[in-house]
Design a protein around this motif. Structure first.
Motif: not given
Length: 555
Positions: A70-79, A99-105
């Motif tokens: 989740m940290v790396d997702i927030a940093k924009g490192l994962i698609d 999790l889906v809400e965080a992914f969509d964001k």
């Protein structure tokens, strides 16, 4: 072709077999890696970082590998996130929705390689919505069964859990009398018939040293120990459990438990309460009433008294410690009502800004409103609370406890469930606590509330300061452009020359100060009286910053 960064997440809830050279986590990773390789033509590339959770239950989001993901997702490192099965991510609908809400964001998709589940496509998103709908349907059916069971059990007179009324203790599906506390309940009912007023009764019980006994709930939480409040007494006088009855919504059933009170005493108390009910307040009076009257207490559990003072035809409301109000002490709490009401309303609104987190904290299930409508409903309630909707705020609050460095809001979980379209499950705690991190600071006779950053809570009195600054600029505009003096300006304004002179100084506040006041970021205690005091406003903007702004705001 742009590369699509794919992260593989693996999870195994038990430690069994993890010591093997090729274990379940390795098998999941190999299958996911093969799927990513099959999508190489679409630009999919596996990231090197491993996100593995072995021996940790999927029933919690507090997993090291998932948190790192989740940290790396927030940093924009994962698609794209690739999992072996959806339940490897989480088996919980509530956690899955978060999790889906965080992914969509973060504009991140996820893929389940063994279930043809791919949210990068329209069909995958349709499958996601269907999955959520069926899971929600199952939860609603379960909730309906629980509600039906509770209703049927109460119709048979059973006790269905929660904190028992004072005088009882749980005894299976019934209640047993605690004779010591039952005698106290009978005494309170008898004393009310003597005194005839709940407020006076609360004061009399306090003088007699009769306080709410300390009890321990099934979860180990200690309650009671303070003086009886008016709210507690009113609830006690309306509790039909003392008659040996069980109430479910508007229906009354004979209970399996013994009664503490006889019908004659109960009827006399109800008649007296009905006689004491006054007519409805006029809208003007209702707007001026103290929002937290009867529910705000100090750190020791002693109620604060709603009071007011009038100065220059203006009414200033306060919540005052009982000893100070009754002049039995020279010092005590004296908190401006607008400040604490604003702090309480803002904390409640913040809770409803994230309704999913609020339901999770209150241990309430998501009901038929669904996740999308739940968010919309939460935002609407937060807006109404910030608009000081008294009905909602009073329904939500059980007590507001003012401590030295924080305010503790005890909220009714049944009301939270009602507002958000949920239903409390069996065994759900009847209350929950919210914390507002503001502290008390003394300024003159009154105690002011100050946030952690040193600013005062947003309050309606700040609007009067903004109006005062606007008036100052209007005065200056008239004097500068219409070529009149202060005396001629004062006549139509129906104020004195001295008042015009004092207000005009506010027109020369620096833009930085004015901006801070508009945002409520000035120092605590900076108000109209402070700025209008002789010599308060320096001609040097640097001196103004030093006097009126917080240190962290200075540049």
């Amino acid at each position: 072709m742009m590369s699509v960064r794919c992260a593989i997440y693996t999870c195994k809830s038990s430690e069994e077999g993890l010591e093997q050279s090729f274990n379940s986590l390795d098998a999941q990773r190999e299958a996911c890696a093969a799927y990513i390789l099959s999508q190489a033509s679409e630009g999919w590339v596996e990231v090197k970082t491993r996100y593995d959770d072995g021996g940790i239950s999927g029933g919690t989001l507090e997993r090291p590998g998932l948190k790192a993901l989740m940290v790396d997702i927030a940093k924009g490192l994962i698609d794209i996130i690739v999992v072996y099965k959806v339940d490897r991510l989480t088996p919980s609908l509530l956690d899955f929705a978060k999790l889906v809400e965080a992914f969509d964001k973060a504009e991140v998709s996820f893929v389940s390689v063994t279930q043809a589940f791919n949210t990068t496509t329209s069909m995958g998103r349709l499958t996601l919505n269907m999955l959520l709908s069926f899971a929600q349907f199952e939860r609603e059916v379960t909730a309906e069964r629980i509600r039906d069971k509770i209703a049927a059990s109460k119709a048979k007179g059973m006790w269905m859990g929660g904190i028992p009324p004072l005088g009882y203790r749980p005894d299976g599906r019934s209640l047993a009398i605690v004779q010591e506390y039952a005698a106290l309940v009978r005494h309170i009912f008898a004393r009310y018939l003597e005194v005839g007023n709940v407020r006076l009764l609360a004061q009399a019980l306090d003088r007699e040293g009769l306080h709410s006994p300390v009890r321990e709930t099934a979860t180990g939480k200690r309650i009671g120990g303070g003086a009886f409040t008016r709210g507690q007494l009113y609830l006690m006088f309306k509790c039909r459990t003392y008659l040996g009855e069980v109430q479910h919504k508007d229906s009354i059933y004979p209970g399996l438990h013994p009664a503490i009170l006889d019908r004659n005493i109960w009827d006399q108390v109800q008649a007296r309460l009905a006689d004491n009910v006054r007519g409805k307040r006029s809208p003007t009076r209702a707007r001026q009433a103290s929002l937290l009257a009867g529910i705000v207490i100090d750190e020791a559990g002693v109620p604060l008294v709603s009071s007011h003072a009038v100065k220059d035809k203006r009414r200033y409301r306060y919540y005052v410690g009982k000893a100070l109000h009754e002049k039995r002490a020279d010092e005590g709490l004296r908190i401006p009502a607008r400040e604490i009401e604003a702090a309480v309303a803002e904390r409640l609104a913040q809770a409803f800004d994230d309704p999913l987190a609020l339901l999770a904290s209150a241990r309430l299930p998501i009901e038929s409103a669904g996740i999308t409508t739940l968010d919309q409903r939460g935002r609407g309630l937060a807006a109404r609370i910030r608009g000081m909707d008294c009905d909602i705020i009073r329904k939500l609050l059980v007590t507001v406890r003012v401590e030295r460095d924080r305010i503790v809001l005890t909220c009714d979980t049944a009301v939270i469930a009602e507002l958000l379209g949920s239903t409390p499950a069996e065994g759900t705690c009847s209350t929950m606590e919210l914390i507002s991190h503001v502290r008390l600071a003394r300024t003159g006779l009154a105690m002011r509330l100050v946030r952690e950053d040193g600013t005062a809570p947003a309050e309606t009195s700040g609007q009067s300061l903004v109006k005062l600054i606007a008036t100052a600029h209007r005065y200056w505009h008239v004097l500068r452009n219409e070529h009149i003096d202060i005396t001629r300006l004062a006549e139509p304004e129906k104020v004195s020359n001295a008042w015009i002179t004092r207000v005009l100084r506010l027109a020369f506040l620096s833009p930085e100060i004015v901006g801070a006041i508009l945002k409520g970021k000035q120092k605590a205690g900076v108000d109209g009286g402070t700025l209008l005091a002789p010599g308060a406003i320096s001609t040097l903007w640097s001196d103004q910053r030093q006097c009126f702004l917080l240190n962290q705001v200075l540049r």
